[in-house]
Design an enzyme around this catalytic site. Sequence first.
Site, PDB file in Angstrom:
ATOM      1  N   LYS A 119       0.836  -1.202   0.000  1.00 28.86           N
ATOM      2  CA  LYS A 119       0.000   0.000   0.000  1.00 28.86           C
ATOM      3  C   LYS A 119       0.866   1.245   0.000  1.00 28.86           C
ATOM      4  CE  LYS A 119      -3.732  -0.496   2.509  1.00 28.86           C
ATOM      5  NZ  LYS A 119      -4.369  -0.700   3.830  1.00 28.86           N
ATOM      6  N   ARG A 147      -3.080   3.218   8.615  1.00 30.74           N
ATOM      7  CA  ARG A 147      -3.454   2.057   7.793  1.00 30.74           C
ATOM      8  C   ARG A 147      -2.336   1.022   7.739  1.00 30.74           C
ATOM      9  NH1 ARG A 147      -4.689   4.824   2.128  1.00 30.74           N
ATOM     10  NH2 ARG A 147      -5.936   2.922   1.808  1.00 30.74           N
ATOM     11  N   GLY A 149      -8.283  -7.377   4.373  1.00 27.62           N
ATOM     12  CA  GLY A 149      -9.116  -7.435   5.569  1.00 27.62           C
ATOM     13  C   GLY A 149      -8.479  -8.126   6.755  1.00 27.62           C
ATOM     14  N   MET A 197      -5.673  -7.171   8.476  1.00 26.04           N
ATOM     15  CA  MET A 197      -5.082  -6.322   9.497  1.00 26.04           C
ATOM     16  C   MET A 197      -5.885  -5.044   9.636  1.00 26.04           C
ATOM     17  SD  MET A 197      -1.111  -7.148   9.039  1.00 26.04           S
ATOM     18  CE  MET A 197      -1.197  -6.546   7.394  1.00 26.04           C
ATOM     19  N   ARG A 252      -3.176  -1.164  -6.585  1.00 25.45           N
ATOM     20  CA  ARG A 252      -2.221  -2.264  -6.651  1.00 25.45           C
ATOM     21  C   ARG A 252      -2.551  -3.088  -7.883  1.00 25.45           C
ATOM     22  NH1 ARG A 252      -5.216  -4.826  -1.586  1.00 25.45           N
ATOM     23  NH2 ARG A 252      -7.177  -4.970  -2.684  1.00 25.45           N
ATOM     24  N   HIS A 254      -1.981 -41.048   0.537  1.00 26.71           N
ATOM     25  CA  HIS A 254      -2.024 -41.907  -0.645  1.00 26.71           C
ATOM     26  C   HIS A 254      -3.113 -41.441  -1.609  1.00 26.71           C
ATOM     27  CE1 HIS A 254      -3.331 -45.485  -2.928  1.00 26.71           C
ATOM     28  NE2 HIS A 254      -2.036 -45.691  -3.024  1.00 26.71           N
ATOM     29  N   SER A 278      17.376 -41.217 -14.893  1.00 25.58           N
ATOM     30  CA  SER A 278      16.107 -40.556 -14.651  1.00 25.58           C
ATOM     31  C   SER A 278      15.979 -40.399 -13.137  1.00 25.58           C
ATOM     32  CB  SER A 278      14.959 -41.384 -15.208  1.00 25.58           C
ATOM     33  OG  SER A 278      13.735 -40.756 -14.885  1.00 25.58           O
ATOM     34  N   CYS A 295      11.409 -38.211 -13.264  1.00 24.44           N
ATOM     35  CA  CYS A 295      10.104 -38.842 -13.422  1.00 24.44           C
ATOM     36  C   CYS A 295       9.331 -38.910 -12.107  1.00 24.44           C
ATOM     37  CB  CYS A 295      10.246 -40.235 -14.033  1.00 24.44           C
ATOM     38  SG  CYS A 295      11.184 -41.365 -12.997  1.00 24.44           S
ATOM     39  N   TYR A 343      14.812 -33.377 -19.845  1.00 28.75           N
ATOM     40  CA  TYR A 343      13.347 -33.394 -19.853  1.00 28.75           C
ATOM     41  C   TYR A 343      12.790 -33.642 -18.450  1.00 28.75           C
ATOM     42  CZ  TYR A 343      13.601 -38.491 -19.449  1.00 28.75           C
ATOM     43  OH  TYR A 343      13.846 -39.749 -19.000  1.00 28.75           O
TER      44      TYR A 343
HETATM   45  P1  ADP Z   1      -7.710  -2.183   3.681  1.00 26.32           P
HETATM   46  O1  ADP Z   1      -6.283  -2.554   3.512  1.00 26.32           O
HETATM   47  O2  ADP Z   1      -8.482  -3.119   4.502  1.00 26.32           O
HETATM   48  O3  ADP Z   1      -8.340  -1.826   2.364  1.00 26.32           O
HETATM   49  P2  ADP Z   1      -7.346   0.624   4.098  1.00 26.32           P
HETATM   50  O4  ADP Z   1      -6.174   1.084   4.863  1.00 26.32           O
HETATM   51  O5  ADP Z   1      -7.236   0.725   2.627  1.00 26.32           O
HETATM   52  O6  ADP Z   1      -7.702  -0.830   4.534  1.00 26.32           O
HETATM   53  O7  ADP Z   1      -8.558   1.506   4.611  1.00 26.32           O
HETATM   54  C1  ADP Z   1      -9.875   1.096   4.868  1.00 26.32           C
HETATM   55  C2  ADP Z   1     -10.857   2.035   4.170  1.00 26.32           C
HETATM   56  O8  ADP Z   1     -10.673   3.369   4.588  1.00 26.32           O
HETATM   57  C3  ADP Z   1     -10.670   2.049   2.668  1.00 26.32           C
HETATM   58  O9  ADP Z   1     -11.909   2.092   2.037  1.00 26.32           O
HETATM   59  C4  ADP Z   1      -9.891   3.311   2.423  1.00 26.32           C
HETATM   60  O10 ADP Z   1     -10.140   3.799   1.140  1.00 26.32           O
HETATM   61  C5  ADP Z   1     -10.431   4.240   3.503  1.00 26.32           C
HETATM   62  N1  ADP Z   1      -9.410   5.221   3.876  1.00 26.32           N
HETATM   63  C6  ADP Z   1      -8.183   4.969   4.316  1.00 26.32           C
HETATM   64  N2  ADP Z   1      -7.474   6.101   4.522  1.00 26.32           N
HETATM   65  C7  ADP Z   1      -8.305   7.120   4.203  1.00 26.32           C
HETATM   66  C8  ADP Z   1      -8.152   8.547   4.200  1.00 26.32           C
HETATM   67  N3  ADP Z   1      -7.013   9.133   4.539  1.00 26.32           N
HETATM   68  N4  ADP Z   1      -9.208   9.268   3.830  1.00 26.32           N
HETATM   69  C9  ADP Z   1     -10.361   8.673   3.461  1.00 26.32           C
HETATM   70  N5  ADP Z   1     -10.565   7.338   3.450  1.00 26.32           N
HETATM   71  C10 ADP Z   1      -9.543   6.554   3.815  1.00 26.32           C
HETATM   72 MG    MG Z   2      -7.765  -0.644   1.093  1.00 24.11          MG
END
Ligand code: ADP
Ligand code: MG
Length: 890
Positions: free
Chosen positions: A22, A91, A100, A102, A331, A447, A774, A842, A862
């Site tokens: 990220k 974040r 989802g 962390m 990403r 098995h 082989s 093989c 091969y």
């Molecule tokens: P995840 O990795 O679970 O997607 P994120 O860190 O991307 O978690 O954030 C969770 C939600 O909060 C996402 O929808 C993201 O777009 C939103 N979000 C994160 N940072 C900001 C920010 N600075 N302003 C507005 N929305 C944010």
């Molecule tokens: Mg996100």
Amino acid sequence: MTKFVYDFAEGNKDLKDLLGGKGANLAEMTNLGLPVPPGFTITTEACRAYLDTGSEPPGLQREIGEHLAALEEKMGKRLGDPDGPLLVSVRSGAKFSMPGMMDTVLNIGLTDASVVGLGDDRFAWDSYRRLIQMFGKTVRGVPGEEFEHALEDLKHVRSTENDLDLDAADLRKLVGTFKGIYKSHTGEDFPQDPREQLAAAIHAVFDSWNSERAILYRRQERIPADLGTAVNICSMVFGNLGSDSGTGVAFTRDPGSGVRGVYGDYLVNAQGEDVVAGIRNTVPLQELAHIDKSSYDELMDIMSTLERHYRDLCDIEFTIERGKLWMLQTRVGKRTAAAAFVIATQLVDEGMIDLDEALHRVSGGQLAQLMFPRFDAETKAEKLGRGMNASPGAAVGKAVFDSYTAVKWSRSGEKVILVRRETNPDDLNGMIAAEGILTSRGGKTSHAAVVARGMGKTCVCGAEELDVDTKRRRLLAPGGIVIEEGDVISIDGSTGQVYRGSVPVVPSPVAEYFEGHTDLSDDLVRAVDRLMRHADTTRRLGVRANADTPEDAARARRYGAQGIGLCRTEHMFLGDRRQHVERLILADSDAEREEVLAGLLPLQREDFIGIFEAMDGLPVTVRLLDPPLHEFLPDITELSVRVALAEARGEKHENDLRLLQAVHKLHEQNPMLGLRGVRLGLVIPGLFTMQVRAIAEAAAARISAGGDPRAEIMIPLVGAVQELEAVRSDAETVLAQVADETGVVINALIGTMIELPRAALTAGQIAEAAQFFSFGTNDLTQTTWGFSRDDVEAAFFSAYLEKGIFGVSPFETLDRDGVGRLVRIAAEEGRKARPDLKLGVCGEHGGDPDSVHFFHEVGLDYVSCSPFRVPVARLEAGRAASEAAGSDSR
Ligand code: ADP
Ligand code: MG
Ligand code: MG
């Protein structure tokens, strides 16, 4: 001094190790000039130090302070300032995306004082209640439902379903309620110091790396446990400011099919997490064109910029604050196997990547997935339970509880699923007859699993919640459900799910393509065809198949095999031919033994003629008999019972008694390390020469009929060159005899398997007597590690996988450091002694993507694998070759 904090402008997309995915991509977008809210990233290195020592590394506080000050300066606002506060999100973001898994906390900086500075209106109180909720839940472990219930209660009082109907006063009241919940769980007031909120949230993100669900996810996805997560501090932008604001997610192409277009969801007047939380209904992204045309156009521009920049499908998160678009994440997006193939070739057509690069955008694992038939994803069928997804595919049939019934029913045209507690070599016929195999015990290297994968047959194993009662011929599922023999069940080898009744299956167009029904109007088939062709022209490794019957040989050929790398002869001694083996073992005299062998000779010859015919013009490596003899004999307990009963009844039982004595004599504590392979050939006179004669006569017959057989005779389990020399000289005598008798010149090669460490270590000597090697990497793995594949699975493999001693079973993917080293030594020393030595592999590893790359690197000629894996091996061999040629991969 280590630098722990990077401004978004300081990073780039290649710094994922340090900044997480990220953070690296936020930096990349920032530097591309895209609208990203300013912020900074704390490195994974800081996280690792924190997790190792339990406290922040020295200097981290100071660096955070400096970057925060710079951010405040840039934004013209101070964190949590009562007169117009700066708010930030904290974040998580690891190197590999863990959706989802962390934590993220939004709106850090809001307090009783600063909420007034933010506006003291609906929006401000809504943001504050979100902070208390998220902070309480993720930082302090307050049960999330309590907040949700309080919100529900309030909506109930206001007689509404929609949180947009709650006004500022309502939300202000809700903040009071939330603070109460917070205090009752933590014993503390909600922190009113913005810096304290920030520090606690950062620690919580660090700690979330080791949350239970994150650990579980990493194990499943094979993500190393010691990477740590980065933490992104990002100034807040607000999608919840009214109807001219909102938030959304999008893909630059359809991640399901690869089709170009606009794919995404948008939610008006909402903050980020609402979209995924499914609180209100989102609208398709296309609608944004009507809601806010200029933001929509800008977004489309940005999406094409991102695609061109990353040269791949991207997914994004964005927010619109009062008509201004902000990018919050991007990403390279995950996609289905089908989309991977389609997108890779689209990008070639669009001139973004070349075919070599396209090969690296797909994998053998994805190709394998595409070849299996599948269940209709929408099925409403009743679920009986779940096991491990051992061998993919979708199978439907009547439950049967033993191999005999499986064979009998399938002969009369029934489709059956073989249901066993676990399987053993005696179940082979039943497994072949069945559509699929279901076991209640054993894991992915049991098995059942290994054999099923080899056969390309659907298998669910280790479904422990199912109770298999083979005596009463039924299956008990949770909830008192009973499946009797003959009841139809469906098993999904890709998910491990077991259903009652018949779930409709759809055939895979890709499998049909490999079978020769090419439908180039299908996008996916066209993409597969194109990438397979490119792989074939690129690869250096040959690909052969393991096949024991003419049917398998023919299929292997359709799938692109360039010969047979392993033709096992043991199944040629099973079934009706068992009696010959029994007689062979009981034979008292040379004459009797010779008579039995003479009886087997024509049967074997016919076997080989069929296979040579199917593989005409291509090499066929025939392995002489390998397994311990007792595998062909009756079960010792069963036989003892039979003898005892006969004795008690005073019946004649001489033959059984002799057989029992023979079985006792042959009984071994460690049959895998006992009398088998070349040892058997040296101990039972005439056995190997009979097999060699059958091969030679079959070849002669084919040549006389105008065919072009290319026999390669392979001696198993050789540990010393002397063993090979002895067998080889007998074999050469037989070949010369047959040539004399038939008047046909037979050019059969004679070589050996390398499957014992001693063979690998003395490969230079062995190569003097062998025309080819082989590598039997299954046995070589067993003997190198000193564990038996049949036993370790139950005993300790799962514990080893759990403790991370293996990332993956060494039976699945070759252990490069140990077993691989032996392969390397043997290949080098063998070639030194005999430069034209042919080298192949093989074992099961011949069809495993990672192992194929290794065999390419070591310079083998091969790989050989089961027919169904042949396309996978071709693709991976192509990838390995173009990788070695230096193409850049993601
Ligand atoms: P995840 O990795 O679970 O997607 P994120 O860190 O991307 O978690 O954030 C969770 C939600 O909060 C996402 O929808 C993201 O777009 C939103 N979000 C994160 N940072 C900001 C920010 N600075 N302003 C507005 N929305 C944010
Ligand atoms: Mg996100
Ligand atoms: Mg072996």
